[in-house]
Design a protein around this motif. Structure first.
Motif, mmCIF file in Angstrom:
data_model
loop_
_atom_site.group_PDB
_atom_site.id
_atom_site.type_symbol
_atom_site.label_atom_id
_atom_site.label_comp_id
_atom_site.label_asym_id
_atom_site.label_seq_id
_atom_site.Cartn_x
_atom_site.Cartn_y
_atom_site.Cartn_z
ATOM 1 N N HIS A 166 -115.634 32.776 -87.805
ATOM 2 C CA HIS A 166 -116.164 33.150 -89.128
ATOM 3 C C HIS A 166 -115.047 33.506 -90.114
ATOM 4 O O HIS A 166 -115.330 34.036 -91.193
ATOM 5 N N THR A 167 -113.804 33.243 -89.725
ATOM 6 C CA THR A 167 -112.655 33.589 -90.555
ATOM 7 C C THR A 167 -111.707 32.390 -90.654
ATOM 8 O O THR A 167 -111.974 31.323 -90.085
ATOM 9 N N ASN A 168 -110.593 32.608 -91.350
ATOM 10 C CA ASN A 168 -109.556 31.578 -91.443
ATOM 11 C C ASN A 168 -108.436 31.779 -90.429
ATOM 12 O O ASN A 168 -107.362 31.183 -90.554
ATOM 13 N N LEU A 169 -108.666 32.627 -89.432
ATOM 14 C CA LEU A 169 -107.622 32.909 -88.446
ATOM 15 C C LEU A 169 -107.273 31.658 -87.645
ATOM 16 O O LEU A 169 -108.137 31.060 -86.997
ATOM 17 N N LYS A 170 -105.991 31.309 -87.679
ATOM 18 C CA LYS A 170 -105.506 30.137 -86.947
ATOM 19 C C LYS A 170 -104.698 30.529 -85.714
ATOM 20 O O LYS A 170 -104.722 29.827 -84.706
ATOM 21 N N HIS A 171 -103.966 31.631 -85.807
ATOM 22 C CA HIS A 171 -103.084 32.039 -84.718
ATOM 23 C C HIS A 171 -103.432 33.442 -84.256
ATOM 24 O O HIS A 171 -103.574 34.352 -85.076
ATOM 25 N N VAL A 172 -103.557 33.609 -82.941
ATOM 26 C CA VAL A 172 -103.785 34.919 -82.343
ATOM 27 C C VAL A 172 -102.633 35.189 -81.379
ATOM 28 O O VAL A 172 -102.372 34.394 -80.468
ATOM 29 N N ILE A 173 -101.944 36.294 -81.608
ATOM 30 C CA ILE A 173 -100.839 36.696 -80.740
ATOM 31 C C ILE A 173 -101.296 37.935 -79.973
ATOM 32 O O ILE A 173 -101.605 38.961 -80.585
ATOM 33 N N VAL A 174 -101.344 37.817 -78.649
ATOM 34 C CA VAL A 174 -101.900 38.875 -77.804
ATOM 35 C C VAL A 174 -100.791 39.569 -77.031
ATOM 36 O O VAL A 174 -99.859 38.920 -76.527
ATOM 37 N N THR A 175 -100.898 40.873 -76.916
ATOM 38 C CA THR A 175 -99.936 41.633 -76.125
ATOM 39 C C THR A 175 -100.686 42.718 -75.356
ATOM 40 O O THR A 175 -101.915 42.826 -75.447
ATOM 41 N N SER A 176 -99.960 43.508 -74.586
ATOM 42 C CA SER A 176 -100.539 44.652 -73.881
ATOM 43 C C SER A 176 -99.665 45.861 -74.152
ATOM 44 O O SER A 176 -98.540 45.735 -74.654
ATOM 45 N N LEU A 177 -100.152 47.031 -73.790
ATOM 46 C CA LEU A 177 -99.389 48.248 -74.026
ATOM 47 C C LEU A 177 -98.088 48.269 -73.239
ATOM 48 O O LEU A 177 -97.169 49.017 -73.580
ATOM 49 N N VAL A 178 -97.996 47.468 -72.178
ATOM 50 C CA VAL A 178 -96.818 47.543 -71.299
ATOM 51 C C VAL A 178 -96.019 46.243 -71.252
ATOM 52 O O VAL A 178 -95.108 46.111 -70.453
ATOM 53 N N LEU A 233 -105.641 31.833 -73.148
ATOM 54 C CA LEU A 233 -104.524 31.302 -73.931
ATOM 55 C C LEU A 233 -104.709 29.812 -74.195
ATOM 56 O O LEU A 233 -105.252 29.081 -73.376
ATOM 57 N N ASN A 234 -104.241 29.382 -75.372
ATOM 58 C CA ASN A 234 -104.204 27.953 -75.717
ATOM 59 C C ASN A 234 -103.131 27.763 -76.769
ATOM 60 O O ASN A 234 -102.321 28.671 -77.013
ATOM 61 N N ASP A 235 -103.109 26.621 -77.407
ATOM 62 C CA ASP A 235 -102.050 26.332 -78.377
ATOM 63 C C ASP A 235 -102.045 27.305 -79.553
ATOM 64 O O ASP A 235 -101.001 27.547 -80.166
ATOM 65 N N ASN A 236 -103.199 27.856 -79.880
ATOM 66 C CA ASN A 236 -103.297 28.769 -81.018
ATOM 67 C C ASN A 236 -103.467 30.225 -80.602
ATOM 68 O O ASN A 236 -103.658 31.092 -81.453
ATOM 69 N N THR A 237 -103.423 30.494 -79.303
ATOM 70 C CA THR A 237 -103.492 31.854 -78.779
ATOM 71 C C THR A 237 -102.320 32.042 -77.835
ATOM 72 O O THR A 237 -102.283 31.445 -76.752
ATOM 73 N N LEU A 238 -101.359 32.853 -78.260
ATOM 74 C CA LEU A 238 -100.112 33.019 -77.515
ATOM 75 C C LEU A 238 -99.919 34.471 -77.121
ATOM 76 O O LEU A 238 -100.532 35.374 -77.692
#
Length: 541
Positions: free
Chosen positions: A119-131, A155-160
């Motif tokens: 529902h947004t224009n988000l193309k890239h999602v960068i995910v991390t953790s607290l550690v 994860l995929n090409d647009n989720t790193l």
């Protein structure tokens, strides 16, 4: 004028081997931090982030937050730092309102991002953790002991992952240079009267002014480059940014905690011999009330600072008696890039003041209805102007017209706060206009009643609101949290206490006991939640 990134880069190159960040026992030198920032900036550039875009930082306090924020400054991409506690509705609104195409999030809130992404224009999602940036043995140990929350991520090409951004890539990071074309350092979202957050554009020049002013206030007791600062406020909040990120522009050491835990805070002060601690007033009260406070050595602290809410006089007095150091106050707003006034170091200040107006801000006290200036020493609404202040909210023309006044002497922001400026230049915060209770024709400050209630040793916290009443306008109701060690205190006892200390029209009509009071993620009392609760009770009846 130098950009924020250039100021940091210059400082990092002067003190490359000095510790910049401490996080969960892990230390990062200035050169290591600079290298990570440049690597992440280059990776983001390769992903297609370009000058003038916006990117959401949906993270708690952690090194990744710092790295991302500076990397975006280097790329001339505008950071949109938001609380990691937002749910899907607010997250979707901010993503669309800001126009962001990139978001940085934790694995634990990745589910929210996935839910609103289409529902947004988000193309890239960068995910991390607290550690993620900690040594592997710490990561494994934390998970074995179930100390590290985990979320499911696809994860995929647009989720790193954040780690993927740190992998060496071709090209020279040094070739990236911020331009002078993008003026914004931040797009910060704050509460809106329409029920939706509203974006506040903050310029780089404004943020640099505030960071330098805030640091200057403690320089007499803590020379530049020698501060060890405990991050006691969220980095997504203007208070946390100006003091926390500001520390890294001055060569100081910043100690980050992923969340506020009182024992952890006091342990870090003791372990790292912290010289500066800051947070909202509620945090100082909680430390004083903590049953293990005397087990920690907090004597290294040289400068204690609070902002974000009014500091109760009894908390200030108790802190000074216990630790032999005052709590210095600041007063400000997101729209004014934080600091409007500060209690100056090295001179006595009257109890209850929020300080004197800082050099880069102009203030006038006006009648809230006419906007005419009031006589010297009279109460009125605080209006603020500054050379680099925004002239309105992001994509919110209606709210901008209500709060930003264009006059012959410039653009003035209406704070909705009632205060008094005395003949000596001391500013005394009294109340937000929205929290003034109108009872029998009197305008009563809720915070005054709360302060009196909290003078009673049986009371840990209080919140006062007005309840609509046809006969008197509003009746006063107080919600109170009692000290669990005190028994036998009744509502009648507290009302009698108030009668001895307040004018008759200021005494609460009702007192309700609670186990806790609603607060925002930065510790402010949420009176509106209690008001809404009382309205629902009336509707049910």
């Amino acid at each position: 004028m130098e950009s924020i990134y250039q100021v940091f880069e210059s400082r990092a190159k002067k003190v490359p081997d000095k510790i910049s960040l401490v996080y969960l026992g892990n230390e990062y030198t200035y050169s290591q931090l600079l290298d990570m920032i440049q690597q992440v900036a280059h990776a983001l550039s390769n992903l297609g982030l370009v000058r003038g875009q916006t990117a959401i930082i949906f993270l708690p306090n952690c090194p990744q937050w710092i790295v991302v924020w500076f990397a975006l400054q280097l790329l001339d991409v505008v950071p949109v730092p938001i609380t990691p506690y937002y749910g899907p509705s607010d997250l979707e609104f901010i993503a669309n309102d800001s126009g962001a195409e990139t978001i940085f999030c934790l694995d634990t809130n990745f589910g929210y991002v996935s839910r609103i992404r289409s529902h947004t224009n988000l193309k890239h999602v960068i995910v991390t953790s607290l550690v993620e940036l900690l040594p592997q043995w710490k990561q494994i140990l934390g998970r074995i002991l179930n100390r590290v929350p985990q979320g499911n991520v696809r994860l995929n090409d647009n989720t790193l992952t954040f780690g993927q951004l740190l992998r060496p890539v071709g090209g020279a990071s040094e070739s990236l240079k911020p331009s002078g074309n993008v003026k914004l350092a931040n797009l910060l979202y704050t509460g809106g009267t329409t029920g939706r957050p509203k974006g506040v554009p903050i310029s780089r020049a404004y943020m640099l002014e505030t960071m330098r002013e805030d640091r200057r206030n403690s320089e007499a007791v803590i020379p530049l480059g020698e501060d060890v600062k405990i991050q006691g406020a969220p980095l997504y909040h203007v208070l946390g940014q100006c003091l926390g990120v500001g520390a890294l522009l001055h060569g100081d050491k910043l100690v980050l905690l992923p969340r506020i835990n009182l024992d952890a805070v006091m342990d870090h002060i003791q372990r790292y011999r912290a010289t500066m601690f800051f947070g909202v007033p509620a945090l100082f009260r909680m430390i004083l009330e903590h049953d293990r406070v005397d087990q920690y050595d907090l004597s290294s602290l040289k400068y204690c600072f609070t902002g974000g809410d009014a500091l109760p006089g009894e908390v200030a007095r108790r802190w000074n008696r216990k630790f032999g150091k005052p709590i210095y106050q600041g007063y400000g707003a997101t729209e004014t890039c934080g600091t409007i006034s500060l209690t100056p170091l090295g001179q006595p200040f009257p109890e209850g003041t929020v300080g004197k107006i800082v050099s880069h801000q102009r203030v006038k006290i006006v009648n809230p209805d006419s906007l005419d200036s009031v006589a010297a020493g009279e109460s009125g609404e605080v209006m603020v102007a500054s050379e680099h202040m925004t002239d309105g909210y992001w994509n919110a023309a209606q709210e901008s017209s209500r709060f930003f006044v264009h006059g012959e002497d410039g653009i003035w922001y209406r704070t909705s706060d009632i205060a008094l400026l005395d003949a000596d230049g001391w500013l005394f915060f009294q109340e937000r206009t929205a929290d003034i209770i109108k009872h029998k024709g009197y305008r009563i400050a809720a915070s005054r009643i709360e302060s009196v209630l909290q003078e009673n040793t049986a009371v840990i916290a209080s919140c006062v609101i007005g309840i609509p009443d046809i006969q008197v306008g509003e009746r006063i109701k107080a919600f109170v949290v009692l000290n669990e060690n005190v028994k036998g205190i009744t509502a009648y006892d507290l009302i009698a206490w108030c009668r001895e200390r307040l004018a008759p029209y200021e005494v609460p009509s009702y007192i309700e006991f609670r186990d806790m009071l609603p607060r925002s993620k930065v510790g402010k009392l949420l009176r509106r939640e209690l008001r809404e609760e009382e309205k629902r009770k009336v509707q049910v009846v």
